[in-house]
Scaffold this motif. Structure first.
Motif, short mmCIF file in Angstrom:
data_model
loop_
_atom_site.label_atom_id
_atom_site.label_comp_id
_atom_site.label_asym_id
_atom_site.label_seq_id
_atom_site.Cartn_x
_atom_site.Cartn_y
_atom_site.Cartn_z
N SER A 86 -5.59 6.97 4.16
CA SER A 86 -4.97 6.47 2.93
C SER A 86 -3.85 5.49 3.24
O SER A 86 -3.71 4.46 2.56
CB SER A 86 -4.43 7.64 2.11
OG SER A 86 -5.44 8.57 1.90
N ILE A 87 -3.05 5.80 4.27
CA ILE A 87 -1.97 4.88 4.63
C ILE A 87 -2.55 3.53 5.06
O ILE A 87 -2.09 2.47 4.62
CB ILE A 87 -1.10 5.47 5.77
CG1 ILE A 87 -0.41 6.74 5.29
CG2 ILE A 87 -0.08 4.45 6.26
CD1 ILE A 87 0.33 7.46 6.37
N VAL A 88 -3.59 3.59 5.90
CA VAL A 88 -4.18 2.34 6.40
C VAL A 88 -4.75 1.52 5.25
O VAL A 88 -4.58 0.30 5.18
CB VAL A 88 -5.27 2.66 7.45
CG1 VAL A 88 -6.09 1.43 7.75
CG2 VAL A 88 -4.64 3.19 8.71
N CYS A 93 -4.56 -3.11 1.66
CA CYS A 93 -4.48 -3.64 0.30
C CYS A 93 -3.28 -4.57 0.16
O CYS A 93 -3.38 -5.63 -0.45
CB CYS A 93 -4.37 -2.51 -0.71
SG CYS A 93 -5.92 -1.71 -1.03
N ILE A 94 -2.15 -4.17 0.76
CA ILE A 94 -0.97 -5.03 0.69
C ILE A 94 -1.28 -6.39 1.33
O ILE A 94 -0.91 -7.44 0.81
CB ILE A 94 0.24 -4.37 1.39
CG1 ILE A 94 0.59 -3.07 0.68
CG2 ILE A 94 1.44 -5.31 1.39
CD1 ILE A 94 1.67 -2.28 1.38
N TYR A 95 -2.01 -6.35 2.44
CA TYR A 95 -2.39 -7.60 3.10
C TYR A 95 -3.31 -8.41 2.19
O TYR A 95 -3.18 -9.62 2.09
CB TYR A 95 -3.09 -7.29 4.42
CG TYR A 95 -3.31 -8.51 5.29
CD1 TYR A 95 -2.35 -8.89 6.21
CD2 TYR A 95 -4.47 -9.26 5.18
CE1 TYR A 95 -2.54 -9.99 7.01
CE2 TYR A 95 -4.68 -10.37 5.98
CZ TYR A 95 -3.71 -10.73 6.90
OH TYR A 95 -3.90 -11.83 7.68
N ALA A 96 -4.20 -7.69 1.51
CA ALA A 96 -5.16 -8.39 0.65
C ALA A 96 -4.46 -9.06 -0.54
O ALA A 96 -4.91 -10.11 -1.00
CB ALA A 96 -6.22 -7.42 0.14
N PHE A 97 -3.36 -8.45 -1.03
CA PHE A 97 -2.68 -9.01 -2.21
C PHE A 97 -2.38 -10.50 -2.02
O PHE A 97 -2.54 -11.29 -2.92
CB PHE A 97 -1.36 -8.29 -2.47
CG PHE A 97 -1.53 -6.87 -2.93
CD1 PHE A 97 -2.72 -6.46 -3.48
CD2 PHE A 97 -0.50 -5.96 -2.81
CE1 PHE A 97 -2.90 -5.15 -3.90
CE2 PHE A 97 -0.66 -4.65 -3.22
CZ PHE A 97 -1.86 -4.25 -3.76
N SER A 98 -1.95 -10.85 -0.80
CA SER A 98 -1.52 -12.24 -0.63
C SER A 98 -2.57 -13.10 0.04
O SER A 98 -2.37 -14.29 0.21
CB SER A 98 -0.21 -12.29 0.15
OG SER A 98 -0.31 -11.50 1.29
N SER A 450 2.57 -5.61 5.38
CA SER A 450 1.51 -4.69 5.80
C SER A 450 1.54 -4.47 7.30
O SER A 450 1.36 -3.36 7.79
CB SER A 450 0.15 -5.24 5.37
OG SER A 450 -0.04 -6.50 5.95
N LEU A 451 1.81 -5.56 8.06
CA LEU A 451 1.90 -5.40 9.51
C LEU A 451 3.04 -4.45 9.86
O LEU A 451 2.91 -3.61 10.76
CB LEU A 451 2.13 -6.75 10.18
CG LEU A 451 0.97 -7.74 10.15
CD1 LEU A 451 1.30 -8.95 10.99
CD2 LEU A 451 -0.29 -7.11 10.65
N LEU A 452 4.17 -4.60 9.13
CA LEU A 452 5.32 -3.75 9.45
C LEU A 452 5.02 -2.28 9.15
O LEU A 452 5.41 -1.40 9.92
CB LEU A 452 6.55 -4.22 8.67
CG LEU A 452 7.18 -5.50 9.20
CD1 LEU A 452 8.25 -6.01 8.26
CD2 LEU A 452 7.75 -5.29 10.60
N VAL A 453 4.31 -2.02 8.04
CA VAL A 453 3.95 -0.64 7.71
C VAL A 453 3.13 -0.03 8.85
O VAL A 453 3.41 1.08 9.34
CB VAL A 453 3.12 -0.58 6.40
CG1 VAL A 453 2.52 0.80 6.19
CG2 VAL A 453 3.99 -0.95 5.22
N LEU A 454 2.11 -0.78 9.30
CA LEU A 454 1.24 -0.25 10.36
C LEU A 454 2.01 -0.09 11.66
O LEU A 454 1.84 0.90 12.38
CB LEU A 454 0.04 -1.17 10.55
CG LEU A 454 -0.95 -1.15 9.40
CD1 LEU A 454 -2.02 -2.21 9.59
CD2 LEU A 454 -1.61 0.21 9.27
#
Lengths: 495, 112
Positions: A86-88, A93-98, A450-454
């Motif tokens: 779910s986290i991934v 999705c955050i990456y996809a937004f932009s 998104s990169l920072l989250v991962l």
């Protein structure tokens, strides 16, 4: 209480349906998707802690007691994987937004992502093998659409092959299910396990388990990965990252359940075949990663190396190796997503895919460069990052079990991962800058976010290993001793 | 009865394999549809074809027919129906963009 167990599957499905009606309202779609994935993550974390305290949880649908009804079983392994998945997904999705573009978003992109994660979570949680097939299909249908969405020439061509290979694999799954039902008369995984324990695993059952091996190997990319490089390289970055992180892991999860829970008794045969397949996968993956010239190829072959390494641990099958497998599965989800997003970002920034044609990116984008380096270190297994713990545990398991050849090949693969990814790092990030300041494509906040989250997850899985260990130990205990699972699922004296 | 059914399943699988290995996309899809029919019959056969009453306690007192294979097949039919519909649309689009339904020509270039 245990009703919450269905939430990681049902919430994404319901939201996906709602999103269909919000087609033109892209902004609302994004917000709802993010809230949903955040909510699912929180719920699965809560469930994980709950299961750790009160033991394995089960949910019998409409009150049919096992082995008669379909049920969901939440043990630590399933819930750890659900949480990480779910986290991934949220990060992708955050990456996809932009990046994904309005055309995709208006063609129900987020609905299909949510359907995909619903299928993935369902596959992890289900305790019934036919239900596993259904969840697989939910996941696969969503993935068919996501591969083909966009409709480029090459994309459609590759997605057709991906769909056809999976249709045939699903067919074999059904064949295996039919034989299993004919041989043993039940489809509840715990019930199968207890019957196999009682009656012993005769040659017929071992053969059936090998059919399952072929099916799940096709899905996991274990040896039968010929479809993987093509279909993982055509979809947009965020989709490719989702696939690399989740789809092969579901196949591996099914393999793990098959050979630890349902058919663990003929290890001479099944686990030897597993070990041979894992070694061949590793060798092929290494060759591909070393020989690849463009970054997409190198990244996809790194997925295959990851599969091979995890299956080595499954083949070794003692408690330490199993702990390593659980840990490495989580790590691999996060780190592969990070790697694929980084690769996608490089293509977005330069418009190139060949390693040689890029250079000096780190001067333009220092933070991005170091994030890639962090992902590289994690995948290679440099302490204190996430890959280290899993590799050490699998290594220890190999030594305890006396499997020195497997140990050597497993660690040789780490060196190849280091070589292939470091080559990208040295050639593309260092060296002469090719992008002048005026032409610099700005990195959008969402992509970096998104990169920072991962990256934060990778660091937490490494440094926070102490917090994770109790969960991982409990998950591995179930894998080594299936009776824990059986006792939790089947009511006593009901067989 | 079971052996006759299994032979029938075998024939269906043979035909389906032949179709799937052909170069024409529509024939490949027909092949996958036949494959799914074959496996549905196989599930039915594996649940054993013995005669029995409807599995309802109020209607009879046994022996009952095993109803589970039917439930499994129903689920599998729905899924294979959805997948076949999807593949047909996908094939149509692929034919539209790539201008061919010959799998040999859809292989892709050597440099990819």
């Amino acid at each position: 209480m245990s009703n919450l167990l269905i939430a990681p599957m049902i919430i994404p499905i319901m939201t996906a349906v709602v999103l269909v009606f919000l087609r033109d309202n892209v902004r609302v779609q994004r917000i709802i998707t993010l809230i949903t994935m955040g909510g699912v993550t929180l719920i699965s974390l809560f469930l994980l802690v709950e299961v750790q305290q009160n033991g394995i949880m089960r949910l019998d649908f409409s009150g049919w007691l096992p082995p008669f009804g379909i049920l969901f079983v939440g043990d630590q392994l399933a819930l750890l994987l659900v949480t990480v998945a779910s986290i991934v997904t949220a990060a992708c999705c955050i990456y996809a937004f932009s990046t994904i573009g309005e055309a995709h978003e208006k063609m129900f992109f987020y609905s299909f992502v949510l359907m995909l994660i619903a299928g993935v979570n369902g596959s992890f949680l289900t305790g019934d093998i036919f239900n596993l097939f259904v969840c697989f299909e939910v996941m696969l249908l969503a993935s068919y659409v996501l591969v083909a969405l966009g409709g480029g020439k090459r994309q459609l061509r590759e997605s057709l092959k991906y769909v056809l290979i999976n249709v045939v694999a699903s067919w074999m799954f059904l064949v295996a299910l039919a034989y299993l039902y004919g041989a043993i008369g039940t489809l509840n995984m715990a019930h199968i396990s207890s019957r196999v324990m009682e009656a012993g695993q005769d040659p017929v059952l071992t053969t059936i388990s090998l059919v399952f091996l072929i099916v799940f190997s096709l899905k996991a990319g274990l040896l039968l990965f010929f479809w993987l490089p093509g279909s993982y390289s055509v979809p947009p970055t965020s989709v490719a990252a989702l696939f690399a992180a989740l789809l092969t892991k579901v196949g591996m999860y099914a393999l793990i359940r098959t050979f630890t829970l349902m058919f663990p008794l003929q290890q001479d045969i099944t686990h030897t075949i597993l070990a041979v397949m894992a070694v061949l996968t590793l060798i092929a993956g290494m060759a591909g990663a070393m020989g690849g010239r463009d970054i997409k190829t190198i990244a996809t072959y790194n997925v295959i190396i990851g599969v091979g390494f995890i299956m080595l641990g499954v083949a070794i099958a003692n408690e330490q190796a199993m702990m390593g497998v659980v840990y490495y599965l989580m790590h691999d989800m996060v780190a592969k997503a990070l790697l694929f997003l980084c690769i996608g970002m490089m293509m977005y920034l330069t418009g190139e895919t060949v390693v040689k044609n890029m250079s000096g990116l780190i001067r333009n984008y220092p933070l991005f460069g170091w994030l890639y380096f962090l992902g590289l270190c994690a995948l290679v297994g440099i302490p204190p990052l996430s890959g280290f713990v899993g590799k050490v545990l699998i290594g220890q398991g190999a030594i305890t079990g006396g499997h020195y050849v497997l140990l050597a090949i497993g660690f040789a693969s780490s060196v190849v991962v280091l070589y292939s990814l470091l080559r990208i790092f040295l050639a593309s990030f260092f060296g002469e800058t090719i992008i002048v300041l005026e032409d610099e494509v700005p990195i959008r906040k969402g992509m970096m976010g998104s990169l920072l989250v991962l990256a934060a997850c990778v660091i937490f899985l490494g440094l926070g290993a102490n917090y994770m260990m109790p969960f991982v130990e409990a998950a591995a205990a179930v894998l080594v001793d299936p009776s824990i699972y059986i006792d939790a699922v089947l009511p006593q004296g009901n067989d | 009865m079971e052996s006759v059914m299994v032979i029938l399943v075998g024939i269906l699988v043979t035909v389906a394999t032949y179709l799937i290995l052909s170069r024409n996309l529509i024939r490949v899809i027909l092949g996958t549809a036949l494959l799914s029919h074959a496996v549905h019959l196989l599930i039915l056969t594996m649940g054993s074809l013995k005669k029995g009453n409807v599995p309802l306690l109020s209607d009879s007192d046994g022996p009952y027919t095993d109803a589970l294979p039917q439930a499994l097949i129903l689920t599998a039919i729905v899924i294979s129906f959805a997948v076949t519909a999807f593949v047909l649309v996908l094939t149509f689009r692929t034919y539209g963009t790539n201008k061919t339904d010959d799998l040999q020509k859809l292989r892709g270039n050597a440099d990819e």
